[in-house]
Scaffold this motif. Structure first.
Motif, PDB file in Angstrom:
ATOM      1  N   GLY A 276      25.980   8.337 -10.944  1.00 29.25           N
ATOM      2  CA  GLY A 276      25.886   6.789 -10.853  1.00 29.25           C
ATOM      3  C   GLY A 276      24.938   6.910  -9.688  1.00 29.25           C
ATOM      4  N   PHE A 277      23.611   6.063  -9.733  1.00 33.17           N
ATOM      5  CA  PHE A 277      22.596   6.176  -8.799  1.00 33.17           C
ATOM      6  C   PHE A 277      21.996   4.682  -8.543  1.00 33.17           C
ATOM      7  N   GLU A 278      22.852   3.630  -8.857  1.00 35.83           N
ATOM      8  CA  GLU A 278      22.598   2.339  -8.431  1.00 35.83           C
ATOM      9  C   GLU A 278      22.183   2.028  -7.108  1.00 35.83           C
ATOM     10  N   ALA A 279      22.555   2.810  -6.157  1.00 36.34           N
ATOM     11  CA  ALA A 279      22.286   2.724  -4.894  1.00 36.34           C
ATOM     12  C   ALA A 279      21.049   3.235  -4.639  1.00 36.34           C
ATOM     13  N   SER A 280      20.281   4.033  -5.486  1.00 38.46           N
ATOM     14  CA  SER A 280      18.984   4.745  -5.104  1.00 38.46           C
ATOM     15  C   SER A 280      17.923   3.680  -5.038  1.00 38.46           C
ATOM     16  N   VAL A 281      18.090   2.679  -5.832  1.00 35.89           N
ATOM     17  CA  VAL A 281      16.958   1.823  -5.993  1.00 35.89           C
ATOM     18  C   VAL A 281      17.589   0.317  -5.701  1.00 35.89           C
ATOM     19  N   GLY A 282      16.774  -0.324  -4.924  1.00 30.32           N
ATOM     20  CA  GLY A 282      16.934  -1.766  -4.623  1.00 30.32           C
ATOM     21  C   GLY A 282      18.190  -2.067  -3.764  1.00 30.32           C
TER      22      GLY A 282
ATOM     23  N   ILE B 285       8.871  -5.117  -5.335  1.00 32.53           N
ATOM     24  CA  ILE B 285       9.059  -4.978  -3.581  1.00 32.53           C
ATOM     25  C   ILE B 285      10.149  -4.142  -3.678  1.00 32.53           C
ATOM     26  N   VAL B 286       9.893  -2.760  -3.490  1.00 34.57           N
ATOM     27  CA  VAL B 286      11.129  -1.835  -3.744  1.00 34.57           C
ATOM     28  C   VAL B 286      11.552  -1.191  -2.358  1.00 34.57           C
ATOM     29  N   ASN B 287      10.795  -1.529  -1.266  1.00 30.78           N
ATOM     30  CA  ASN B 287      11.054  -0.758  -0.033  1.00 30.78           C
ATOM     31  C   ASN B 287      11.101  -1.832   1.148  1.00 30.78           C
ATOM     32  N   GLY B 288      12.528  -1.714   1.725  1.00 30.08           N
ATOM     33  CA  GLY B 288      12.840  -2.695   2.692  1.00 30.08           C
ATOM     34  C   GLY B 288      11.988  -2.507   3.918  1.00 30.08           C
ATOM     35  N   THR B 289      11.900  -1.297   4.318  1.00 30.39           N
ATOM     36  CA  THR B 289      11.263  -0.989   5.742  1.00 30.39           C
ATOM     37  C   THR B 289       9.931  -1.521   5.824  1.00 30.39           C
ATOM     38  N   THR B 290       9.095  -1.091   4.881  1.00 36.28           N
ATOM     39  CA  THR B 290       7.734  -1.819   4.770  1.00 36.28           C
ATOM     40  C   THR B 290       7.553  -3.106   4.704  1.00 36.28           C
ATOM     41  N   ASN B 291       8.517  -3.606   3.657  1.00 37.07           N
ATOM     42  CA  ASN B 291       8.396  -5.004   3.582  1.00 37.07           C
ATOM     43  C   ASN B 291       8.676  -5.700   4.931  1.00 37.07           C
ATOM     44  N   TYR B 292       9.640  -5.232   5.617  1.00 35.07           N
ATOM     45  CA  TYR B 292      10.158  -5.752   6.881  1.00 35.07           C
ATOM     46  C   TYR B 292       8.929  -5.665   7.977  1.00 35.07           C
ATOM     47  N   ILE B 293       8.230  -4.523   8.145  1.00 35.05           N
ATOM     48  CA  ILE B 293       7.257  -4.528   8.974  1.00 35.05           C
ATOM     49  C   ILE B 293       6.214  -5.380   8.377  1.00 35.05           C
TER      50      ILE B 293
ATOM     51  N   TYR C 176      14.278  -7.658   2.127  1.00 26.18           N
ATOM     52  CA  TYR C 176      14.549  -8.061   1.065  1.00 26.18           C
ATOM     53  C   TYR C 176      13.981  -7.296  -0.086  1.00 26.18           C
ATOM     54  N   ASN C 177      14.083  -7.050  -1.357  1.00 26.88           N
ATOM     55  CA  ASN C 177      13.250  -6.387  -2.259  1.00 26.88           C
ATOM     56  C   ASN C 177      13.535  -7.288  -3.747  1.00 26.88           C
ATOM     57  N   ALA C 178      12.599  -7.273  -4.520  1.00 33.16           N
ATOM     58  CA  ALA C 178      12.868  -7.938  -5.733  1.00 33.16           C
ATOM     59  C   ALA C 178      11.906  -7.051  -6.766  1.00 33.16           C
ATOM     60  N   PHE C 179      12.534  -7.400  -8.060  1.00 27.02           N
ATOM     61  CA  PHE C 179      12.155  -6.816  -9.505  1.00 27.02           C
ATOM     62  C   PHE C 179      11.635  -7.837 -10.318  1.00 27.02           C
ATOM     63  N   LEU C 180      10.532  -7.737 -10.803  1.00 25.03           N
ATOM     64  CA  LEU C 180      10.204  -8.535 -11.949  1.00 25.03           C
ATOM     65  C   LEU C 180      10.030  -7.736 -13.137  1.00 25.03           C
ATOM     66  N   ILE C 181      10.960  -7.936 -13.999  1.00 31.76           N
ATOM     67  CA  ILE C 181      11.106  -7.144 -15.458  1.00 31.76           C
ATOM     68  C   ILE C 181      10.615  -7.925 -16.421  1.00 31.76           C
ATOM     69  N   GLU C 182       9.747  -7.227 -17.357  1.00 31.52           N
ATOM     70  CA  GLU C 182       9.593  -8.185 -18.452  1.00 31.52           C
ATOM     71  C   GLU C 182       9.827  -7.291 -19.568  1.00 31.52           C
ATOM     72  N   GLY C 183      10.758  -7.902 -20.611  1.00 32.23           N
ATOM     73  CA  GLY C 183      11.224  -6.968 -21.876  1.00 32.23           C
ATOM     74  C   GLY C 183      10.537  -7.884 -23.075  1.00 32.23           C
TER      75      GLY C 183
ATOM     76  N   LEU D 172      14.792 -10.022 -10.276  1.00 33.17           N
ATOM     77  CA  LEU D 172      15.945  -9.835  -9.411  1.00 33.17           C
ATOM     78  C   LEU D 172      15.704  -9.777  -8.025  1.00 33.17           C
ATOM     79  N   HIS D 173      16.360 -10.343  -7.178  1.00 35.31           N
ATOM     80  CA  HIS D 173      16.145 -10.486  -5.649  1.00 35.31           C
ATOM     81  C   HIS D 173      17.416 -10.211  -4.682  1.00 35.31           C
ATOM     82  N   GLY D 174      17.020  -9.668  -3.932  1.00 35.92           N
ATOM     83  CA  GLY D 174      18.526  -9.352  -2.847  1.00 35.92           C
ATOM     84  C   GLY D 174      18.163  -8.219  -1.636  1.00 35.92           C
ATOM     85  N   LEU D 175      19.118  -8.150  -0.829  1.00 36.87           N
ATOM     86  CA  LEU D 175      18.877  -7.173   0.067  1.00 36.87           C
ATOM     87  C   LEU D 175      18.592  -5.725  -0.389  1.00 36.87           C
ATOM     88  N   GLY D 176      17.583  -4.921  -0.123  1.00 33.07           N
ATOM     89  CA  GLY D 176      16.953  -3.822  -0.668  1.00 33.07           C
ATOM     90  C   GLY D 176      17.319  -2.429   0.313  1.00 33.07           C
TER      91      GLY D 176
END
Ligand code: NAP
Ligand code: HSE
Length: 435
Positions: A127-133, A157-165, A281-288, A296-300
């Protein structure tokens, strides 16, 4: 109620948060799953270290073999980070038939070829859910909820540290070093924060998402990456004047029959939904192809959201064990020849932001625009900020129309050779939705 024993490898920000979560909610999980998850052992480096959570020292060990050889431990959660000895411990645990959970995107992205092959051979569970987002269930969403779709694009936006900065610089004019220090104090940054700042952590994450979206393993070194180290407060302010917000964007997409996977700081139009993604926060726009666009949006980043993702994998691991350890999941395999499907960055087309530092002399702007024009780069808007009374340089900032990266690279090299231009140009790409 049946107990299921697990071990934590690592008892830092994430490990301690997992411990807290299970101390609070294990009974609830037991009521839902019929199994009570119990932490039996925790591997650390330093038994004497003072920690936020005080714990009976009997739980702690510095000897991984104590965990590996304990047949009662069915699930191993790798929350140490780094490539070694994490890889060794994960491979040995899988070999021993234990289910494994990891938050270690660096390891999977750089050494996934070996780990995913082992998993498929042994029909193991990882399981690697915690590795991203962080706490955002983006892996499960792509692998399970969107399984019926061909994924055209993931932009995040997949990195919390840089988004915070970037948020703190933009909104509070905080200087870079202070914003980084705060991100570290809050437990968002990697042990080596240059992984965050150079975009490497984002590249690790988008390589994993690209692997799931494209159905083969996309290693880290196939991802084009730039970080935020060169960005200054004035770039964020100029971008704002043009109606844009700067974010470190990660992207995996199919464009005209080719694949593009990259990470770089990007100007996003201020009305775009991704500009409202702030702080950690991180967010993912996914197009299928069938679902269309989802967000998807939440604490990353941070211990608690990441623990939430680890525990969701613990429950999946329990299901895997309860169903006789016959993993149904196929993990993405490395296919060397797929590399040729990737479009190199030089062939990509963007609009650009440039900031030149140039002497405040007549004719400077025409010299710069002349070089750009000769390379077919057309300017959409330009500002020269202020007048410099001394001999120093002033910024000239411009936005271009769409152009190929190859032409931009050649033109900027030529411009930087001009005597009136000082230092390196800041070059950022724009992200604009078509239609
Ligand atoms: P951390 O606070 O630095 O904790 C690391 C833990 O691992 C420490 O307890 C350390 O032991 C232990 N450890 C490290 N090397 C070890 C070794 N060789 N042998 C035994 N124990 C060892 O790191 P973290 O922030 O929890 O991150 C852990 C993992 O989660 C990393 O892969 C990271 O990328 C990932 N992650 C972190 C976040 C986040 O927001 N922090 C979010 C998502 C994913 P000592 O305490 O004794 O030094
Ligand atoms: N350092 C990472 C970040 C932790 O800032 O996003 C979460 O993966």
């Amino acid at each position: 109620m049946q107990k299921i024993n697990l071990a934590l490898l690592g008892f830092g920000v994430v490990g301690q948060a997992v411990y807290e979560l299970l101390s609070k909610n294990a009974t609830r999980i037991a009521k839902i799953t019929g199994f009570h998850p119990v932490i039996k052992k925790i591997l650390v480096r330093d038994l004497k270290k003072k920690r936020k959570i005080s714990i009976d020292k009997g739980f702690l060990t510095t000897d991984f073999n104590e965990i590996l050889s304990d047949e009662e431990i069915k699930i191993v959660c790798e929350l140490m980070g780094g490539l070694e000895p994490s890889e060794e411990y994960i491979l040995k645990s899988l070999h021993q038939g234990k289910a494994v959970i990891t938050a270690n995107k660096a390891l999977l992205s750089e050494r996934g070829e070996k780990i995913f092959t082992k998993l498929n051979q042994r029909r193991g569970y990882l399981g690697f859910e915690a590795s991203v987002g962080g706490g955002i269930p983006v892996i499960k969403t792509i692998r399970e909820s969107l399984i019926g779709n061909k994924i055209h694009r993931i932009v995040g936006i997949v990195n919390g540290t840089t988004n915070y900065i970037l948020t703190q610089m933009q909104e509070r004019k905080m200087d870079f070093a202070k914003a980084l220090r705060l991100a570290q104090e809050k437990g968002y940054a990697e042990a080596d924060p240059s992984l965050d700042l150079k975009g490497i952590d984002s590249a690790h994450k988008i390589s994993l998402l690209a692997s799931l979206a494209f159905n083969f393993f996309v290693p880290y070194d196939w991802v084009y990456v730039e970080g935020i180290e060169k960005i200054q407060l004035e770039d964020l302010e100029f971008a704002n004047q043009f109606g844009y917000v700067v974010k470190l964007l990660a992207m995996a997409q199919r464009v005209k029959g080719k694949l593009e996977v990259r990470v770089h700081p990007t100007l996003i139009p201020e009305k775009h939904i991704l500009t409202s993604v702030r702080l950690n926060y991180n967010a993912f726009l996914i197009e299928g192809d069938f679902v269309g666009n989802i967000l998807l949006h939440g604490l990353g980043a941070g211990g608690y959201p990441t623990a939430s993702a680890v525990v969701s994998d613990i429950v999946d691991a329990i299901k895997y064990i309860a169903s006789g350890q016959n993993g149904l999941t196929i993990y993405p395999l490395y296919e060397k020849e797929r590399k040729k499907e990737f479009r190199p960055i030089e062939e990509c087309i963007f609009r650009y932001y440039f900031r030149f530092q140039a002497l405040d002399k007549p004719g400077v702007l025409s010299k710069i625009s002349g070089i750009l024009g000769r390379h077919g780069i057309s300017i959409a808007s330009v500002v020269q900020i202020g007048r410099h009374r001394g001999k120093g340089a002033v910024p000239i900032v411009m936005l271009t129309h769409e152009t190929k990266e190859k032409a931009v690279r050649v033109a900027l090299k030529e411009i930087e050779k001009l005597e009136v231009v000082q230092g390196e140009t800041v070059m950022l790409r724009l992200f604009e939705e078509k239609g």
